[in-house]
Scaffold this active site. Sequence first.
Site, PDB file in Angstrom:
ATOM      1  N   HIS A   1       0.896  -0.776   0.344  1.00  0.00           N
ATOM      2  CA  HIS A   1       0.495   0.227   0.009  1.00  0.00           C
ATOM      3  C   HIS A   1       0.905   1.104  -0.373  1.00  0.00           C
ATOM      4  CE1 HIS A   1      -3.585   3.117   1.320  1.00  0.00           C
ATOM      5  NE2 HIS A   1      -2.587   3.756   2.207  1.00  0.00           N
ATOM      6  N   GLU A   2       1.809   1.350   0.556  1.00  0.00           N
ATOM      7  CA  GLU A   2       2.665   2.895   0.479  1.00  0.00           C
ATOM      8  C   GLU A   2       3.134   2.728  -0.103  1.00  0.00           C
ATOM      9  OE1 GLU A   2       2.525   4.962   3.438  1.00  0.00           O
ATOM     10  OE2 GLU A   2       0.816   3.613   4.530  1.00  0.00           O
TER      11      GLU A   2
ATOM     12  N   HIS B   1       1.821   4.502  -3.430  1.00  0.00           N
ATOM     13  CA  HIS B   1       1.844   6.167  -3.500  1.00  0.00           C
ATOM     14  C   HIS B   1       2.667   6.297  -4.003  1.00  0.00           C
ATOM     15  CE1 HIS B   1      -1.518   7.085  -0.113  1.00  0.00           C
ATOM     16  NE2 HIS B   1      -0.789   6.139   0.794  1.00  0.00           N
TER      17      HIS B   1
ATOM     18  N   GLU C   1      -5.736   6.971  -1.608  1.00  0.00           N
ATOM     19  CA  GLU C   1      -5.600   5.939  -0.641  1.00  0.00           C
ATOM     20  C   GLU C   1      -6.077   5.124  -1.352  1.00  0.00           C
ATOM     21  OE1 GLU C   1      -4.046   5.142   2.166  1.00  0.00           O
ATOM     22  OE2 GLU C   1      -3.298   7.388   2.352  1.00  0.00           O
TER      23      GLU C   1
END
Length: 429
Positions: free
Chosen positions: A281-282, A285, A363
């Site tokens: 997920h990070e 970004h 997100e």
Amino acid sequence: MDTASLTFTAVFCALLVLSLITRTVLSSRQIRHVARHRGTVPTAFSHTISLPAHQKAADYTITKSRFGMLELSIDAALLLGWTLLGGLDWLNQALLAALGGGMVQQLALLAAFTLIGGLFTLPLGWWATFRIEERFGFNKMTLSLWLGDLLKGALVGTLVGLPIAALVLWLMGTAGSTWWIWAWGVWMTFNLLALVLYPTLIAPLFNKFEPLQDETLKARVNALMQRCGFAAKGLFVMDGSKRSAHANAYFTGFGAAKRVVFFDTLLKQLSPAEIDAVLAHELGHYKRRHIIKRIVLMFGLSLLGFALLGWLSGKAWFYTGLGVMPSLDAPNNALALLLFMMAVPLLTFFLSPLMAHMSRSHEFEADAYAMAQTNGADLASALLKLFKDNASTLTPDPVYAQFYYSHPPASERLARLLSTGPAHAARPA
């Protein structure tokens, strides 16, 4: 006061009242909504979140919201005290009498303002840490550690902030009408340097960062980053548990200085597959260029801010309308900086929904990227654990969430994750 000053005072008061009403209404909605749903776990979470855990999250949210309303009242009182009630004017005149007009007096004004404001809000910080966080089992800090952090933060702020402030003040006094462009360049350069230097010079002053020792987890993480085409300078574990029970993982740094940092609490709470999913997920970004987009947005907004400050600093009504008498024979640059920092948040506050909406969209995009690289079920499981362990409410007020939440509410986020199903989990962990 002249008409322009009175008009500006009226605008300032109107924005202050409107922001206070908006914040109070939103917080009241949040408190009522969370309290109303405290007794029942939402159906979607009934098999994974116990009623006591749900009630703890509700109580934690309500307590923090009520405390936030107290902070709001104190901040508003301080703002009025500094401006229309003459606090900043008195402090400026006292320092002018003691030091005369010049760079030393201006820097002293900035330092004294920061120190006095910090002393007023110090009890609030203590209460938040040693009463609220302590009550809900999150605080791990001792009083000596808390005070040490304050002293180190003040020292870093002084060593870094005063030279930057001195340079900006010097530009304001010597660079002519376009000083704000040069000052903006200095500010942006400082921010970019901070992204590079913070991980190695500043962060270690407050926490210990040790290389990740778990070879199996290290291999998984390196394989994930290689698969995603991402290079980091190192994998580190931060001793977050000495301050809080909250868990997290993040990337820090910029360019070749990027680091992956895991809170030690996170490693204890999540399985290796779940850690993979959170890290993916990070990574999302970065791969979706959210970091670059935010930096560019920061560049643009700060340029507008400096341009506005450049215009306002030359208007007498800007000072008198906020309760300060500008000096006729001494620079007013520090006054302009302080008044601008106090007044502008009343306007930018109303941009909060737009910024929050953009952040929530990012997100969702990062979640989608994580599901394409790992297993969506692992990400959903990890988020459930983090929501539970961080006592995040599952039932926020929808209007409050739309206005403030930088991350989607748990129900929306997990519903989207689970609705996509394993078909989008291209590489099960």
